[in-house]
Motif scaffolding. Structure first.
Motif, PDB file in Angstrom:
ATOM      1  N   CYS A  53      -1.013   2.708  33.923  1.00  0.00           N
ATOM      2  CA  CYS A  53      -0.656   1.276  33.433  1.00  0.00           C
ATOM      3  C   CYS A  53      -0.473  -0.257  34.929  1.00  0.00           C
ATOM      4  CB  CYS A  53       0.372   1.187  32.555  1.00  0.00           C
ATOM      5  SG  CYS A  53       0.310   2.341  31.405  1.00  0.00           S
ATOM      6  N   PHE A  58      -1.344  -3.994  32.860  1.00  0.00           N
ATOM      7  CA  PHE A  58      -0.497  -3.451  31.586  1.00  0.00           C
ATOM      8  C   PHE A  58       0.701  -3.993  31.424  1.00  0.00           C
ATOM      9  CE2 PHE A  58      -3.696   0.126  30.112  1.00  0.00           C
ATOM     10  CZ  PHE A  58      -4.165  -0.828  29.417  1.00  0.00           C
ATOM     11  N   ASN A 176       0.368  -2.458  23.583  1.00  0.00           N
ATOM     12  CA  ASN A 176      -0.921  -1.852  24.434  1.00  0.00           C
ATOM     13  C   ASN A 176      -0.196   0.522  24.444  1.00  0.00           C
ATOM     14  OD1 ASN A 176      -1.338   0.847  26.635  1.00  0.00           O
ATOM     15  ND2 ASN A 176      -3.559  -0.967  26.578  1.00  0.00           N
ATOM     16  N   SER A 178      -0.975   3.008  25.974  1.00  0.00           N
ATOM     17  CA  SER A 178      -0.554   3.775  26.809  1.00  0.00           C
ATOM     18  C   SER A 178       1.137   3.277  27.423  1.00  0.00           C
ATOM     19  CB  SER A 178      -1.236   3.663  28.385  1.00  0.00           C
ATOM     20  OG  SER A 178      -3.185   3.843  28.347  1.00  0.00           O
ATOM     21  N   ILE A 179       1.617   1.590  27.211  1.00  0.00           N
ATOM     22  CA  ILE A 179       2.435   1.622  27.526  1.00  0.00           C
ATOM     23  C   ILE A 179       3.619   1.918  26.571  1.00  0.00           C
ATOM     24  CG2 ILE A 179       4.214  -0.536  27.032  1.00  0.00           C
ATOM     25  CD1 ILE A 179       2.512  -0.502  29.491  1.00  0.00           C
TER      26      ILE A 179
END
Length: 297
Positions: A53, A58, A176, A178-179
Motif C-alpha cells: 500500500c 494508497f 481500496n 488492500s487497505i
C-alpha cells in the motif's frame, strides 16, 4: 471487449481461490497453537500488504463512522480462521475445507436481509447443490470422535466468514481492497497478540517458512484478490464460485500431505464444479443483460 473483461474477472477470482486453498494443507501441517498461527499469519501478511500500500501510495485514511465496521470485519475474519484451523486439526484437509463451504448457502440467506438486496432463488438452488456435493465429499465418520466437532466448527467458521464478507461488501466501493485487508489483519494481530504469552512452549522457528507461505499466498495475495472480486460480483456470486476452494484444497492436500480422497469425494467435487459453472454462466449473462439495458436506456 465486455466479454474479455468478464472472463478476466472470473480468472482473477479463481486465482484468489487457488491461493486461499493453500491454507488447508498449510494449516494442517503447521504444528503450532492455532491462535499463534493465525496471529503470525496476520502479522506477516499485514506487514506485506502495508508495504504494498505504501508503494502504491494508497490512502490509509478511514472515515470515523466506518472504523468500527472494518475492525468488526477483522474480528469476524480472525474467528473464521481460528475455528477453521481447529476443524483442520481435529480432522483432515477434506473435512475442514468442506465443512466451511456451507457459507454460500448462509450468505445467500443473509445477504438480502443485511444489505437489503433482491433475493435470488437461483442462488439458494445452487447453494443446495453445493451442499449435496459436500455430503458426497464427507467420508463416513463416527460421531463419537473429533470429526463431529470439526464439522460443527466448520459450520460456525462459515457463519463468521459470511458475516465478514457481507459487511465488507459495503466498504469495497469506499476504500481500496488492500487497505481494507490491512486494517482487518491489523485488528486480528491486536486481538490475538496475547496468544504468544498464553502458550508456554512451541517451536516457532521450525515453521517460519510455512507461516510465510501462509501469509503471502493465502492471506496477502489470495484474500486481497478475493476482496477485489466484490467489485465485480455480488458476495453470494463470489461465494458460490469460490466453492471450487475445497476441490483445489483437496488436490493440494493429495500432493503435499498424501491425503487421498475416497470415491465420494470425486462425485461431490463434480457436483460443486457443476454449481460453479452454472453460477459463472448466470453471472455472465446477467452482466451482459444489465450492460445492454444501460446502453439502450
Amino acid at each position: 471487449m465486455q466479454k474479455n473483461k468478464q472472463i478476466q474477472n472470473l480468472l482473477e477470482l479463481n486465482v484468489s481461490i487457488i491461493f486461499i486453498s493453500t491454507s488447508g494443507a498449510l494449516g494442517k501441517y503447521i504444528e503450532l497453537p492455532v491462535p499463534v498461527t493465525i496471529c503470525s499469519r496476520a502479522l506477516i501478511g499485514g506487514f506485506l500488504i502495508f508495504l504494498f500500500c505504501k508503494w502504491k501510495k494508497f490512502d490509509f485514511n478511514i472515515h470515523t463512522g466506518d472504523k468500527k465496521t472494518i475492525w468488526l470485519c477483522g474480528l469476524l475474519l480472525g474467528l473464521h480462521w481460528i475455528t477453521y484451523f481447529y476443524a483442520l486439526k481435529l480432522s483432515n484437509v477434506a473435512i475442514g475445507m468442506i465443512s466451511i463451504f456451507t457459507f454460500p448457502v448462509i450468505t445467500a440467506l443473509l445477504e438480502p436481509i443485511i444489505l437489503k438486496t433482491k433475493f435470488q432463488w437461483i442462488h439458494l438452488a445452487l447453494g443446495a447443490l453445493v451442499i449435496v456435493g459436500i455430503l458426497f465429499l464427507v467420508p463416513k465418520f463416527d460421531f463419537r470422535d473429533d470429526y463431529l466437532i470439526a464439522v460443527i466448527l466448520g459450520i460456525v467458521s462459515a457463519l463468521f466468514y459470511s458475516l465478514r464478507n457481507i459487511m465488507t461488501k459495503s466498504q469495497v466501493n469506499k476504500y481500496n481492497g488492500s487497505i481494507l485487508m490491512f486494517y482487518q489483519l491489523l485488528a486480528i494481530s491486536v486481538f490475538l497478540s496475547p496468544s504468544y504469552f498464553f502458550f508456554e512452549s512451541f517451536n516457532f522457528s521450525s515453521f517460519i517458512f510455512e507461516l510465510i507461505l501462509l501469509a503471502v499466498l493465502a492471506t496477502a495475495i489470495g484474500q486481497t484478490l478475493f476482496l477485489y472480486s466484490f467489485k465485480n460480483f455480488t458476495v453470494t456470486s463470489a461465494s458460490i464460485i469460490s466453492s471450487l476452494q475445497p476441490v483445489y484444497g483437496i488436490i493440494i492436500g493429495m500432493v503435499f500431505l498424501k491425503e487421498y480422497p475416497v470415491s465420494g469425494t470425486i462425485v461431490g467435487g463434480l457436483l460443486i464444479l457443476l454449481s460453479v459453472v452454472l453460477e459463472s454462466i448466470i453471472t455472465y449473462k446477467r452482466s451482459l443483460l444489465n450492460n445492454k439495458k444501460i446502453a439502450t436506456g
